[in-house]
Design an enzyme around this catalytic site. Structure first.
Site, mmCIF file in Angstrom:
data_model
loop_
_atom_site.group_PDB
_atom_site.id
_atom_site.type_symbol
_atom_site.label_atom_id
_atom_site.label_comp_id
_atom_site.label_asym_id
_atom_site.label_seq_id
_atom_site.Cartn_x
_atom_site.Cartn_y
_atom_site.Cartn_z
ATOM 1 C CG HIS A 34 -1.837 -1.072 1.418
ATOM 2 N ND1 HIS A 34 -1.704 -2.028 2.387
ATOM 3 C CD2 HIS A 34 -2.973 -1.375 0.725
ATOM 4 C CE1 HIS A 34 -2.722 -2.873 2.303
ATOM 5 N NE2 HIS A 34 -3.502 -2.510 1.314
ATOM 6 C CG ASP A 147 -5.372 -6.855 -5.734
ATOM 7 O OD1 ASP A 147 -5.885 -7.904 -5.348
ATOM 8 O OD2 ASP A 147 -4.654 -6.146 -4.999
ATOM 9 N NE ARG A 184 -8.855 -11.879 1.953
ATOM 10 C CZ ARG A 184 -9.378 -11.048 1.043
ATOM 11 N NH1 ARG A 184 -8.650 -10.580 0.052
ATOM 12 N NH2 ARG A 184 -10.647 -10.674 1.137
#
Ligand code: AMP
Length: 276
Positions: A34, A147, A184
Site C-alpha cells: 500500500h 490485483d 491476508r
C-alpha cells in the site's frame, strides 16, 4: 493530516486541496505494498488522498468480511509519516445508505478469473471505486499490479464512463523471499507461510519457461500446476495465462500475457500474477 469520516466532510476538504490530487483506495491494515502506492502518489501530485474502507459488497457471503484485519490507528500513523493530506474513512452506512441502488457492472473482463471464482466481487469493487471517485474527484488514482484484474476492471469502468481520472498501476511489492505482500498474509501460520511461497515459485517457473522459448500456454499451465500440487497445503482455484487486456485465455503465449492464479493455502485464498 486531516481525517474525513463523512462524504460531506471529504467533499468540503477536497475543495481546499491543491491540484492535482492523487488518490489511493485501500481496505486498510496497511503494508509496504500500500505504501508504495502512497509514495508514488506523493511523488506525482501536490495533494494525496487515501481511503480506508473495508467494502462489504465485494465480499461473498462465505468470505472473510467479518474477520478482515483492521488497525485504523496504526494505518493513520503510517499515512501521517508519508505526508498524506486527507484520509477518508467512511462507515458502511455512509457509503451504502438504505436507499442506495446505483450499482456498477463492468461486463466481460469482470466475469473471468476472480470474477468467476467470486461472483459479484467486481460489481462491489467497481461500485465502491466509482463512489469514491465521485467524492474524492481525483486526477490520478493508484492501483497495485498485485490485483491485476482489479486494475483492468477499473480502467474499463473509467473508459466506459468517460471519467477524467488517470489510472496508474504500481508494481507488486514482495517479501524478501518473493511472497506478494497482502493484508491476508496475517492469516497464515508459520507452516502455511512457508507453503505460500509456492505461488511465487510457480510464477517464476512460468517466466523461466517463457524465457527459454516455450510458447505453448497449456504446457506452462501444466508445469505450474504440477509444481503447486507437490505442496500438500496448497489447493489450486485457478491458473490462467490470458491476454493482459481482454483476459481471454491464450493457446500460444503472446506478450503482454497475464499469468495469474488463486491458490488456497489452508483456509487462506491468495492471488498473485506476473506479466510476460
Ligand atoms: P487492498 O487494501 O487489499 O484493497 O489494496 C489496496 C490497493 O493496494 C490495491 O490497489 C492493491 O492492488 C494494492 N496492493 C495490495 N498489495 C499490494 C502489493 N503487494 N504490491 C502493490 N500493491 C498492492
Amino acid at each position: 493530516m486531516m481525517v474525513a469520516e463523512t462524504i460531506a466532510d471529504m467533499k468540503r476538504l477536497r475543495l481546499k486541496l491543491a491540484e492535482s490530487v492523487g488518490f489511493v483506495p485501500t481496505m486498510g491494515y496497511l503494508h509496504e505494498g500500500h505504501l508504495a502506492l502512497v509514495r508514488q502518489a506523493r511523488a506525482e501530485n501536490p495533494s494525496v488522498v487515501v481511503s480506508i474502507f473495508v467494502n462489504p459488497t465485494q465480499f461473498g457471503p462465505e468470505e472473510d468480511f467479518g474477520k478482515y484485519p483492521r488497525n485504523p490507528q496504526r494505518d493513520l500513523a503510517l499515512l501521517e509519516k508519508e505526508g498524506v493530506d486527507i484520509v477518508f474513512m467512511p462507515s458502511v452506512a455512509e457509503m451504502y445508505p438504505p436507499q442506495f441502488g446505483s450499482w456498477v457492472e463492468v461486463g466481460k473482463v469482470a466475469e473471468r478469473l476472480e470474477g468467476a471464482s467470486r461472483p459479484g466481487h467486481f460489481r462491489g469493487v467497481a461500485t465502491v471505486v466509482a463512489r469514491l471517485f465521485d467524492v474524492v474527484q481525483p486526477d490520478k488514482a493508484y492501483f497495485g499490479q498485485k490485483d491485476a484484474q482489479q486494475a483492468i476492471v477499473i480502467k474499463k469502468m473509467v473508459a466506459d464512463r468517460n471519467l477524467s481520472v488517470e489510472i496508474v498501476a504500481v508494481p507488486t511489492v514482495r517479501e524478501p523471499d518473493g511472497l506478494a505482500m497482502s493484508s491476508r498474509n496475517i492469516y497464515l501460520n508459520p507452516e502455511e507461510r512457508k507453503a505460500a511461497l509456492v505461488l511465487y515459485q510457480a510464477l517464476s517457473l512460468a517466466q523461466k519457461l517463457w524465457s527459454q522459448g516455450k510458447k505453448d500456454a497449456q504446457t506452462i499451465r501444466q508445469e505450474m500446476t504440477a509444481l503447486i500440487q507437490k505442496q500438500p497445503l496448497a489447493d489450486i482455484d485457478y491458473i490462467s495465462i490470458a491476454d493482459a487486456e481482454t483476459l481471454d485465455e491464450l493457446d500460444e503465449v503472446r506478450p503482454p500475457a497475464l499469468v495469474s492464479m488463486a491458490v488456497r493455502i489452508g483456509k487462506t485464498r491468495l492471488i498473485d500474477n506476473v506479466v510476460l
